[in-house]
Design a protein around this motif. Sequence first.
Motif, PDB file in Angstrom:
ATOM      1  N   UNK A 158       7.440  30.159   6.360  1.00 41.06           N
ATOM      2  CA  UNK A 158       7.723  30.467   4.969  1.00 41.06           C
ATOM      3  C   UNK A 158       9.148  30.955   4.768  1.00 41.06           C
ATOM      4  N   UNK A 159       9.529  31.096   3.512  1.00 46.23           N
ATOM      5  CA  UNK A 159      10.921  31.365   3.159  1.00 46.23           C
ATOM      6  C   UNK A 159      11.387  32.772   3.498  1.00 46.23           C
ATOM      7  N   UNK A 160      10.471  33.677   3.812  1.00 47.81           N
ATOM      8  CA  UNK A 160      10.876  35.067   4.048  1.00 47.81           C
ATOM      9  C   UNK A 160      10.910  35.446   5.525  1.00 47.81           C
ATOM     10  N   UNK A 161      10.552  34.504   6.430  1.00 46.73           N
ATOM     11  CA  UNK A 161      10.521  34.797   7.863  1.00 46.73           C
ATOM     12  C   UNK A 161      11.420  33.805   8.584  1.00 46.73           C
ATOM     13  N   UNK A 162      12.310  34.304   9.409  1.00 50.28           N
ATOM     14  CA  UNK A 162      13.314  33.466  10.054  1.00 50.28           C
ATOM     15  C   UNK A 162      12.941  33.171  11.513  1.00 50.28           C
ATOM     16  N   UNK A 163      13.526  32.092  12.039  1.00 53.15           N
ATOM     17  CA  UNK A 163      13.268  31.650  13.415  1.00 53.15           C
ATOM     18  C   UNK A 163      14.578  31.269  14.079  1.00 53.15           C
ATOM     19  N   UNK A 164      14.830  31.866  15.247  1.00 54.61           N
ATOM     20  CA  UNK A 164      16.065  31.585  15.981  1.00 54.61           C
ATOM     21  C   UNK A 164      15.749  31.313  17.445  1.00 54.61           C
ATOM     22  N   UNK A 165      16.423  30.311  18.001  1.00 53.21           N
ATOM     23  CA  UNK A 165      16.329  30.023  19.428  1.00 53.21           C
ATOM     24  C   UNK A 165      17.669  30.385  20.060  1.00 53.21           C
ATOM     25  N   UNK A 166      17.651  31.170  21.113  1.00 53.36           N
ATOM     26  CA  UNK A 166      18.841  31.473  21.903  1.00 53.36           C
ATOM     27  C   UNK A 166      18.695  30.729  23.229  1.00 53.36           C
ATOM     28  N   UNK A 167      19.642  29.836  23.524  1.00 54.81           N
ATOM     29  CA  UNK A 167      19.554  29.018  24.742  1.00 54.81           C
ATOM     30  C   UNK A 167      20.721  29.327  25.674  1.00 54.81           C
ATOM     31  N   UNK A 168      20.538  30.254  26.609  1.00 46.48           N
ATOM     32  CA  UNK A 168      21.621  30.590  27.544  1.00 46.48           C
ATOM     33  C   UNK A 168      21.736  29.564  28.671  1.00 46.48           C
ATOM     34  N   UNK A 169      22.944  29.438  29.187  1.00 43.97           N
ATOM     35  CA  UNK A 169      23.187  28.720  30.432  1.00 43.97           C
ATOM     36  C   UNK A 169      23.061  29.688  31.589  1.00 43.97           C
ATOM     37  N   UNK A 170      23.948  29.581  32.574  1.00 40.45           N
ATOM     38  CA  UNK A 170      23.884  30.440  33.751  1.00 40.45           C
ATOM     39  C   UNK A 170      24.307  31.863  33.392  1.00 40.45           C
ATOM     40  N   UNK A 171      23.378  32.776  33.515  1.00 39.70           N
ATOM     41  CA  UNK A 171      23.599  34.181  33.166  1.00 39.70           C
ATOM     42  C   UNK A 171      23.166  35.032  34.356  1.00 39.70           C
ATOM     43  N   UNK A 172      23.914  36.075  34.617  1.00 42.36           N
ATOM     44  CA  UNK A 172      23.588  36.963  35.736  1.00 42.36           C
ATOM     45  C   UNK A 172      22.354  37.803  35.408  1.00 42.36           C
ATOM     46  N   UNK A 173      21.198  37.316  35.837  1.00 44.74           N
ATOM     47  CA  UNK A 173      19.940  38.035  35.677  1.00 44.74           C
ATOM     48  C   UNK A 173      19.167  37.918  36.994  1.00 44.74           C
TER      49      UNK A 173
END
Length: 246
Positions: A175-190
């Motif tokens: 719906x119009x009041x709830x947002x959706x975001x995808x964060x797609x990292x590459x090689x990250x020190x974890x």
Amino acid sequence: MTISVQDKVVAITGASSGIGEAAARVLAQAGAKVVLCARRTDRLDKIVGEIKVAGGQAIARPLDVTNREDAKAFVNAAVEEFGRLDVLVNNAGVMLVSPLAELKIDDWDQMIDVNIKGVLYGIAAALPVMREQNSGHVINVSSVAGHRVGPATSVYSGTKWAVRAISEGFRQEAGASIRSTIISPGAVLTELPDHISSAAIKEAAKAMYATAISADAIPNAILYAIEQPADVDVNEILIRPTAQQS
């Protein structure tokens, strides 16, 4: 014009290390009230203590993302403590890459349970709350592997493609009041490469991660997405080391 994250309630899974920990620290410093969730509660308690010493607001809750009741409980804890839930960051994940021929089926099952079901259980817990308050934001951490498949990444990439598909479906349905975001990292020190059980792939990963960027690079993208005006939905951000070719 951006909006402030001051006093926004942000729940973060997999917050005991890596991207989740870094996100909790950055968002708390920016004024958000953060709820840190993971299985390693000793690590969570230490991080929460340090956030509070620095002047931030934070609580910790145990969470196994593969347990749907745990997911409900941690969302309920956020609402009980702070009165609402503005942002859910589905960050918990595992990267148990190996050639299919090695038949590491237990690893496949774990990636499906954590990387896919964990995201779905988080959404299932958070969506009713966000619909009731008529606002919210779900941020799912996928991967560059959700855009490309390489040798030994078949199942891992499959789970991260699934995260992207779920996130896009969620965007269309929420719906119009709830947002959706995808964060797609590459090689990250974890810690992700440390969990690889295939000896040959673990050795190969060392070369790829030689140019990895700090986990601290990812929270700024999360913060950027949250800070946009309510009518702006940043749907996906890819972040790679400058030197990463794939």
